[in-house]
Design a protein around this motif. Structure first.
Motif, PDB file in Angstrom:
ATOM      1  N   THR A  13     -63.323 -19.059   7.155  1.00 49.73           N
ATOM      2  CA  THR A  13     -63.326 -20.604   7.040  1.00 49.73           C
ATOM      3  C   THR A  13     -62.807 -21.049   5.751  1.00 49.73           C
ATOM      4  OG1 THR A  13     -65.738 -20.416   7.840  1.00 49.73           O
ATOM      5  CG2 THR A  13     -65.329 -22.489   6.584  1.00 49.73           C
ATOM      6  N   ASP A  14     -62.456 -20.203   4.727  1.00 47.99           N
ATOM      7  CA  ASP A  14     -61.580 -20.631   3.535  1.00 47.99           C
ATOM      8  C   ASP A  14     -60.226 -20.816   3.840  1.00 47.99           C
ATOM      9  OD1 ASP A  14     -60.733 -18.112   3.342  1.00 47.99           O
ATOM     10  OD2 ASP A  14     -61.989 -17.362   1.934  1.00 47.99           O
ATOM     11  N   GLU A  24     -70.330 -15.459   5.572  1.00 48.83           N
ATOM     12  CA  GLU A  24     -69.819 -16.704   6.352  1.00 48.83           C
ATOM     13  C   GLU A  24     -70.694 -16.741   7.547  1.00 48.83           C
ATOM     14  OE1 GLU A  24     -65.296 -17.843   7.781  1.00 48.83           O
ATOM     15  OE2 GLU A  24     -66.003 -15.675   7.889  1.00 48.83           O
ATOM     16  N   THR A  54     -67.002 -15.678  14.351  1.00 48.69           N
ATOM     17  CA  THR A  54     -67.294 -16.317  13.330  1.00 48.69           C
ATOM     18  C   THR A  54     -65.795 -17.076  13.299  1.00 48.69           C
ATOM     19  OG1 THR A  54     -66.285 -14.487  11.618  1.00 48.69           O
ATOM     20  CG2 THR A  54     -68.815 -15.243  11.713  1.00 48.69           C
ATOM     21  N   ALA A  69     -63.006 -19.650  12.597  1.00 46.41           N
ATOM     22  CA  ALA A  69     -62.923 -20.832  12.321  1.00 46.41           C
ATOM     23  C   ALA A  69     -62.013 -21.731  12.866  1.00 46.41           C
ATOM     24  CB  ALA A  69     -62.645 -20.944  10.718  1.00 46.41           C
ATOM     25  N   THR A  94     -68.627 -24.203  10.641  1.00 44.22           N
ATOM     26  CA  THR A  94     -68.861 -22.810   9.952  1.00 44.22           C
ATOM     27  C   THR A  94     -68.849 -23.025   8.575  1.00 44.22           C
ATOM     28  OG1 THR A  94     -66.259 -22.309   9.825  1.00 44.22           O
ATOM     29  CG2 THR A  94     -67.560 -21.624  11.830  1.00 44.22           C
ATOM     30  N   GLY A  99     -66.375 -26.159   7.068  1.00 43.53           N
ATOM     31  CA  GLY A  99     -65.403 -26.714   7.852  1.00 43.53           C
ATOM     32  C   GLY A  99     -65.899 -27.089   9.402  1.00 43.53           C
ATOM     33  N   ARG A 116     -59.093 -30.295  12.402  1.00 48.56           N
ATOM     34  CA  ARG A 116     -60.185 -29.839  11.572  1.00 48.56           C
ATOM     35  C   ARG A 116     -60.336 -30.626  10.453  1.00 48.56           C
ATOM     36  NH1 ARG A 116     -59.581 -23.595  10.748  1.00 48.56           N
ATOM     37  NH2 ARG A 116     -57.463 -24.117   9.625  1.00 48.56           N
ATOM     38  N   GLY A 141     -62.606 -30.332   6.283  1.00 47.58           N
ATOM     39  CA  GLY A 141     -63.547 -29.746   5.561  1.00 47.58           C
ATOM     40  C   GLY A 141     -63.589 -30.156   4.015  1.00 47.58           C
TER      41      GLY A 141
END
Length: 467
Positions: A170-171, A317, A331, A333, A339, A363, A375, A377
């Motif tokens: 996600t990062d 996560e 997971t 993203a 997420t 996100g 996307r 976030g």
């Protein structure tokens, strides 16, 4: 801080990236199956490239051009342009020469321009992942060998740590460098540790212990550029230092994958605790070898050298939502849904500028009508200045008689929207706000030394074209 970059998936296709403002390799996470080949390059070139890739030799090229504006705070306001060209070769040795499970990967950077953090904001968490000094430098150059159906993988050669350690998927959406290689490592380790633009010789082992548990361990040369007064990127000029005799840096982590039931359906998550140890020497944040404050004019002013260093960290996560039509329970993203991630790290305060680091974000994918790949976030990062470093600031006040700032923490917020215009073409406007750059150091533009650097507001738009 050295800018970091670990998101761009070069392994599957050649890439040419044009970014009109802060471009991050994270802009392509979630778009790894997209390509601009059909409209960017002629048919004969695509056929030639794909033919080589099918034989096991994949060439890549990524061009990233950044324009970033600091509209308030920092040490000065203004807009800048800088960029980086990435050239890579990825060789599947099984297809090329029949070496089962073998792979060779190398890439190099051509970097130009100046960075915003270094010249305008003077903060710890680099605004753009690709910020670095102008240079032409080798980055990765390693061999990789898989065993037992990829359950064991060993990588040896010049490499970086940010791709696999202390990382989440996600990062990858976010631009700031701390969401790639966290500022607690970039600030505390010699030369920022093995992360862009400086990789180092090392050996990494990854082992799938079970279907849900994976262990990672690595040993790297502990100083990417060696001792000296110059910037580390200048000491490791062109990325050709290949240092192997410095005290080592060892890091390990274990990733636990799990499912939890949310709303009557299992949703994937993972938890990754880890630790690192460095066997070199580090400067005391407050005292000289004689036991006096570094700020004491009666002392040498030279920090005492403390033996060794360490850190502990953890990453979590979690998928929070998937549309019913999405059956993939991972997971990732890049899949439609929501997420979230969180990370925390600690290092001892007597020898580290940052002793506590916390970040996290969320996100969203596929929430814009008619734009299923887009996307957006928001993320936040907190870097606490160690109490030992704070005490040195108080000592400085006492010895100088000037009420200069006492550092506390640097905190930042980032918001980003990533729009997929057409295959391989992304536009990602974003905003970052930095509270107390470098923890609140004195503003070099204030001759009295009383005021700190102001909070900074940064805007940018990233345009990415991927071939």
């Amino acid at each position: 801080m050295i800018g970091t970059s670990h998101r761009f998936p070069l392994r599957n296709a050649a890439a040419i990236v044009l970014a009109s403002t802060v471009a991050s390799t994270g802009a392509l996470a979630g778009a790894k199956d997209e390509s601009a080949a059909e409209w960017l390059a002629p048919k004969w070139f695509n056929e030639w490239h794909d033919g080589l890739a099918n034989k096991g030799l994949n060439f890549g090229a990524t061009y990233i051009a950044d324009n970033i504006a600091n509209v308030s705070g920092g040490v000065k306001r203004g807009a800048i342009h800088f960029g980086r060209l990435d050239l890579s070769v990825d060789a599947d040795l099984d297809k090329l020469v029949g070496w089962a499970g073998g792979r060779f990967y190398a890439n190099a950077f051509v970097i130009y321009g100046q960075g915003l953090s270094r010249n305008y904001v003077m903060n710890l968490a680099t605004i753009s992942e690709i910020e670095a000094l102008p240079d032409q430098r080798l980055y990765n150059a390693y061999f990789e060998q898989s065993f037992f159906g990829d359950r064991l993988n060993i990588r040896a050669g010049q490499q970086a740590a940010d791709v696999e350690f202390f990382d989440s998927q996600t990062d990858d959406l976010f631009i700031n460098g701390t969401f790639g290689w966290p500022a607690i490592k970039a600030s505390n380790l010699p030369a920022g540790g093995p992360a862009p633009p400086i990789a180092v010789p090392g050996i990494r082992i990854k082992a799938a212990l079970t279907d849900n548990i994976t262990a990672f361990g690595a040993v790297f040369n502990g100083d990417p550029s060696g001792p000296g007064d110059q910037d580390p990127q200048l000491r490791d000029h062109h990325g050709l230092a290949f240092r192997v005799n410095d005290p080592p840096w060892v890091i390990g982590q274990v990733r636990f994958n799990y499912d939890i039931d949310i709303g009557g359906r299992p949703l994937a998550g993972n938890f990754t605790p880890g630790a690192w140890k460095h066997y070199g020497s580090f400067d005391s944040q407050r005292f000289t070898a004689e036991g006096l404050s570094i700020a004491d004019p009666g002392g040498s002013g030279v920090p005492a050298r403390l033996r060794g260093n360490y850190g502990i960290f953890a990453v979590i996560e979690q998928v929070l939502y998937r549309p019913p039509e999405v059956k993939d329970n991972t997971t990732s993203a890049s899949l439609p849904g929501v997420t979230a991630f969180g990370r925390i790290a600690y290092s001892p305060p007597d020898r580290n500028l940052i002793d506590l680091y916390v970040d996290g974000g969320i996100g969203f994918v596929g929430f814009t009508p008619g734009r299923p790949l887009d996307r957006f976030g928001v993320a936040m990062a907190y870097m606490r200045i160690s109490n030992t470093a704070r005490d040195l600031d108080i000592d400085t006040q006492a010895f100088t008689g000037i009420q200069s700032p006492v550092r506390s923490n640097e905190t930042l917020i980032e918001m980003i929207y990533e729009a997929h215009i057409k295959p391989g073409w992304l536009i990602a406007p974003y905003f970052q706000y930095v509270f107390r750059p470098s923890g609140g150091i004195p503003n070099p533009n204030d001759p009295t030394g009383v005021s700190r650097i102001g909070d900074a507001a940064v805007f940018g738009v990233t345009t990415t074209i991927r071939y």
